[in-house]
Design a protein around this motif. Structure first.
Motif, PDB file in Angstrom:
ATOM      1  N   VAL A  12       0.823  -1.222   0.000  1.00 28.72           N
ATOM      2  CA  VAL A  12       0.000   0.000   0.000  1.00 28.72           C
ATOM      3  C   VAL A  12       0.852   1.266   0.000  1.00 28.72           C
ATOM      4  N   MET A  13       1.801   1.352   0.931  1.00 27.20           N
ATOM      5  CA  MET A  13       2.625   2.564   1.009  1.00 27.20           C
ATOM      6  C   MET A  13       3.556   2.679  -0.183  1.00 27.20           C
ATOM      7  N   GLY A  14       4.114   1.558  -0.613  1.00 28.33           N
ATOM      8  CA  GLY A  14       4.968   1.567  -1.792  1.00 28.33           C
ATOM      9  C   GLY A  14       4.208   2.056  -3.014  1.00 28.33           C
ATOM     10  N   GLU A  15       2.982   1.565  -3.184  1.00 29.31           N
ATOM     11  CA  GLU A  15       2.158   1.990  -4.328  1.00 29.31           C
ATOM     12  C   GLU A  15       1.785   3.463  -4.227  1.00 29.31           C
ATOM     13  N   ALA A  16       1.502   3.926  -3.015  1.00 31.25           N
ATOM     14  CA  ALA A  16       1.150   5.335  -2.821  1.00 31.25           C
ATOM     15  C   ALA A  16       2.266   6.244  -3.321  1.00 31.25           C
ATOM     16  N   LEU A  17       3.490   5.913  -2.933  1.00 30.98           N
ATOM     17  CA  LEU A  17       4.634   6.705  -3.382  1.00 30.98           C
ATOM     18  C   LEU A  17       4.841   6.573  -4.887  1.00 30.98           C
ATOM     19  N   LEU A  18       4.724   5.345  -5.368  1.00 30.88           N
ATOM     20  CA  LEU A  18       4.882   5.074  -6.795  1.00 30.88           C
ATOM     21  C   LEU A  18       3.915   5.909  -7.636  1.00 30.88           C
ATOM     22  N   SER A  19       2.650   5.885  -7.263  1.00 33.54           N
ATOM     23  CA  SER A  19       1.616   6.581  -8.042  1.00 33.54           C
ATOM     24  C   SER A  19       1.852   8.083  -8.076  1.00 33.54           C
ATOM     25  N   ARG A  20       2.251   8.659  -6.923  1.00 34.02           N
ATOM     26  CA  ARG A  20       2.471  10.107  -6.858  1.00 34.02           C
ATOM     27  C   ARG A  20       3.749  10.515  -7.586  1.00 34.02           C
ATOM     28  N   LEU A  21       4.790   9.697  -7.500  1.00 31.84           N
ATOM     29  CA  LEU A  21       6.042  10.013  -8.198  1.00 31.84           C
ATOM     30  C   LEU A  21       5.826  10.076  -9.710  1.00 31.84           C
ATOM     31  N   ILE A  22       5.007   9.151 -10.209  1.00 31.91           N
ATOM     32  CA  ILE A  22       4.714   9.122 -11.651  1.00 31.91           C
ATOM     33  C   ILE A  22       3.760  10.256 -12.030  1.00 31.91           C
ATOM     34  N   GLY A 131       0.146  13.252   3.457  1.00 31.89           N
ATOM     35  CA  GLY A 131       0.880  12.733   4.602  1.00 31.89           C
ATOM     36  C   GLY A 131       1.928  13.697   5.112  1.00 31.89           C
ATOM     37  N   ILE A 132       2.627  13.252   6.133  1.00 34.49           N
ATOM     38  CA  ILE A 132       3.842  13.947   6.577  1.00 34.49           C
ATOM     39  C   ILE A 132       4.877  12.875   6.870  1.00 34.49           C
ATOM     40  N   THR A 133       6.089  13.107   6.385  1.00 37.34           N
ATOM     41  CA  THR A 133       7.174  12.134   6.522  1.00 37.34           C
ATOM     42  C   THR A 133       8.328  12.761   7.272  1.00 37.34           C
ATOM     43  N   ALA A 134       8.822  12.063   8.279  1.00 33.20           N
ATOM     44  CA  ALA A 134      10.049  12.489   8.962  1.00 33.20           C
ATOM     45  C   ALA A 134      11.205  11.673   8.406  1.00 33.20           C
ATOM     46  N   ILE A 135      12.313  12.336   8.121  1.00 36.00           N
ATOM     47  CA  ILE A 135      13.495  11.631   7.614  1.00 36.00           C
ATOM     48  C   ILE A 135      14.694  11.913   8.521  1.00 36.00           C
ATOM     49  N   CYS A 136      15.594  10.943   8.613  1.00 34.77           N
ATOM     50  CA  CYS A 136      16.880  11.175   9.283  1.00 34.77           C
ATOM     51  C   CYS A 136      17.981  10.597   8.406  1.00 34.77           C
ATOM     52  N   LEU A 137      19.112  11.281   8.393  1.00 32.43           N
ATOM     53  CA  LEU A 137      20.169  10.999   7.426  1.00 32.43           C
ATOM     54  C   LEU A 137      21.251  10.107   8.010  1.00 32.43           C
ATOM     55  N   GLN A 147      18.228  15.971  -0.857  1.00 27.53           N
ATOM     56  CA  GLN A 147      17.323  16.590  -1.842  1.00 27.53           C
ATOM     57  C   GLN A 147      16.480  15.526  -2.544  1.00 27.53           C
ATOM     58  N   THR A 148      17.113  14.393  -2.870  1.00 29.75           N
ATOM     59  CA  THR A 148      16.382  13.296  -3.521  1.00 29.75           C
ATOM     60  C   THR A 148      15.264  12.790  -2.620  1.00 29.75           C
ATOM     61  N   ALA A 149      15.588  12.556  -1.344  1.00 32.07           N
ATOM     62  CA  ALA A 149      14.586  12.071  -0.386  1.00 32.07           C
ATOM     63  C   ALA A 149      13.473  13.097  -0.194  1.00 32.07           C
ATOM     64  N   GLN A 150      13.854  14.373  -0.099  1.00 31.60           N
ATOM     65  CA  GLN A 150      12.862  15.451   0.047  1.00 31.60           C
ATOM     66  C   GLN A 150      11.912  15.455  -1.147  1.00 31.60           C
ATOM     67  N   GLN A 151      12.463  15.320  -2.346  1.00 27.21           N
ATOM     68  CA  GLN A 151      11.655  15.323  -3.563  1.00 27.21           C
ATOM     69  C   GLN A 151      10.707  14.130  -3.602  1.00 27.21           C
ATOM     70  N   ILE A 152      11.205  12.957  -3.221  1.00 28.00           N
ATOM     71  CA  ILE A 152      10.388  11.740  -3.240  1.00 28.00           C
ATOM     72  C   ILE A 152       9.227  11.849  -2.254  1.00 28.00           C
ATOM     73  N   PHE A 153       9.509  12.242  -1.016  1.00 30.08           N
ATOM     74  CA  PHE A 153       8.454  12.277  -0.005  1.00 30.08           C
ATOM     75  C   PHE A 153       7.558  13.507  -0.100  1.00 30.08           C
ATOM     76  N   SER A 154       8.050  14.561  -0.740  1.00 30.60           N
ATOM     77  CA  SER A 154       7.184  15.721  -0.996  1.00 30.60           C
ATOM     78  C   SER A 154       6.044  15.353  -1.938  1.00 30.60           C
ATOM     79  N   ALA A 155       6.236  14.263  -2.692  1.00 30.59           N
ATOM     80  CA  ALA A 155       5.185  13.797  -3.605  1.00 30.59           C
ATOM     81  C   ALA A 155       3.957  13.310  -2.850  1.00 30.59           C
ATOM     82  N   VAL A 156       4.134  12.943  -1.568  1.00 23.15           N
ATOM     83  CA  VAL A 156       2.988  12.439  -0.793  1.00 23.15           C
ATOM     84  C   VAL A 156       2.670  13.310   0.416  1.00 23.15           C
ATOM     85  N   GLY A 157       3.186  14.541   0.446  1.00 22.63           N
ATOM     86  CA  GLY A 157       2.857  15.445   1.545  1.00 22.63           C
ATOM     87  C   GLY A 157       4.040  16.261   2.014  1.00 22.63           C
TER      88      GLY A 157
END
Length: 271
Positions: A12-22, A131-137, A147-157
């Motif tokens: 479910v979560m993988g598809e959510a990201l996939l659909s928004r990225l495309i 959504g909202i995503t927290a990331i740690c490096l 920047q890549t991670a920010q771009q990917i997760f910005s697609a879902v919130g």
């Protein structure tokens, strides 16, 4: 076409990201490779999003040039890591992004030696792009990886960066929080029914009251207490309701819920 983004786990979560990225054009379907064990799920993802699919997790790591996302159950991480270890090291070092709850950076970096790793905690509203995503490096990440991670997760919130020590607290608040809000909406709806409203109307009123209030707070930048004060007139209906909530320990209950979920996340992280 070159594979830029790899996804291990087409749930479910993988598809959510996939659909928004495309949908947002961050990656084209032809630039994505998804590994998924279920044949029916493979067929669905291939037909729906025009992506390449495989059952071979190693192929995803070998092919993806920019990023590989781990969207599997935490319980099977060790088995997947052992499988991927067979092809490491590889010539290129894609960014590894993990959305596995409770799997710390040290464990991820042990599985992917000297590779850039980012740990992320998205929440379920990501499935509708809210959504909202927290990331740690990790230790080997550079600003380009961030920047890549920010771009990917910005697609879902929205995206926030936190130190890893706070990831359990993130889990307790935003990870588990949708359940608390759903409970509140259900309770508001039940209250409406108790007061005489038809169930359908009560549910609609409750849902849009929460949705609208969140939007109002976001757009006006008002402190929640200030909005509460604006709605509560002297001797009015709202203060009568707020008084009952205080008597029942409403705020304390939410605070304790976040703390309890945080503690449980810490326990799960220790295995």
């Amino acid at each position: 076409m070159t594979i830029k983004f790899g996804l291990i786990g087409g749930g479910v979560m993988g598809e959510a990201l996939l659909s928004r990225l495309i949908a947002l054009g961050i990656y084209q379907g032809a630039e994505i490779l998804v590994s998924e064990p279920q044949v029916s799920r493979q067929s669905f993802l291939q037909q729906q999003y025009d992506v390449a699919v495989t059952t071979d997790n190693c192929l995803v790591l070998a092919e993806a040039q920019e990023a590989v996302m781990l969207a599997i159950k935490p319980q099977i991480f060790s088995a997947i890591a052992q499988e991927l270890a067979d092809i490491l090291p590889i010539e290129h070092y894609p960014l590894i992004i993990s959305i596995l709850a409770g799997v710390p950076l040290k464990q991820l970096e042990a599985a992917f030696p000297q590779m850039p790793v980012i740990r992320a905690m998205p929440n379920t509203p990501a499935t509708v792009g809210a959504g909202i995503t927290a990331i740690c490096l990790g230790a080997y990440t550079h600003p380009t990886h961030q920047q890549t991670a920010q771009q990917i997760f910005s697609a879902v919130g929205e995206v926030v960066e936190v130190p890893e020590t706070l990831m359990d607290a993130v889990t307790g608040l935003s990870g588990s929080g949708p359940a608390y809000v759903a409970l509140m909406i259900e309770a508001l709806s039940d209250g409406g029914v108790a007061a005489g409203l038809p169930r359908v109307v009560a549910k609609q009123l409750a849902l849009h009251t929460v949705l609208g209030t969140a939007k109002l707070l976001e757009e006006t930048k008002l402190h929640p207490a200030e909005l509460k004060d604006r709605v509560t007139s002297p001797g009015g209906t709202t203060i009568a309701g707020v008084s009952q909530l205080e008597k029942a320990g409403f705020r304390s209950a939410l605070i304790e819920a976040v703390k309890a979920a945080t503690v449980r996340s810490q326990e799960l992280g220790k295995g």
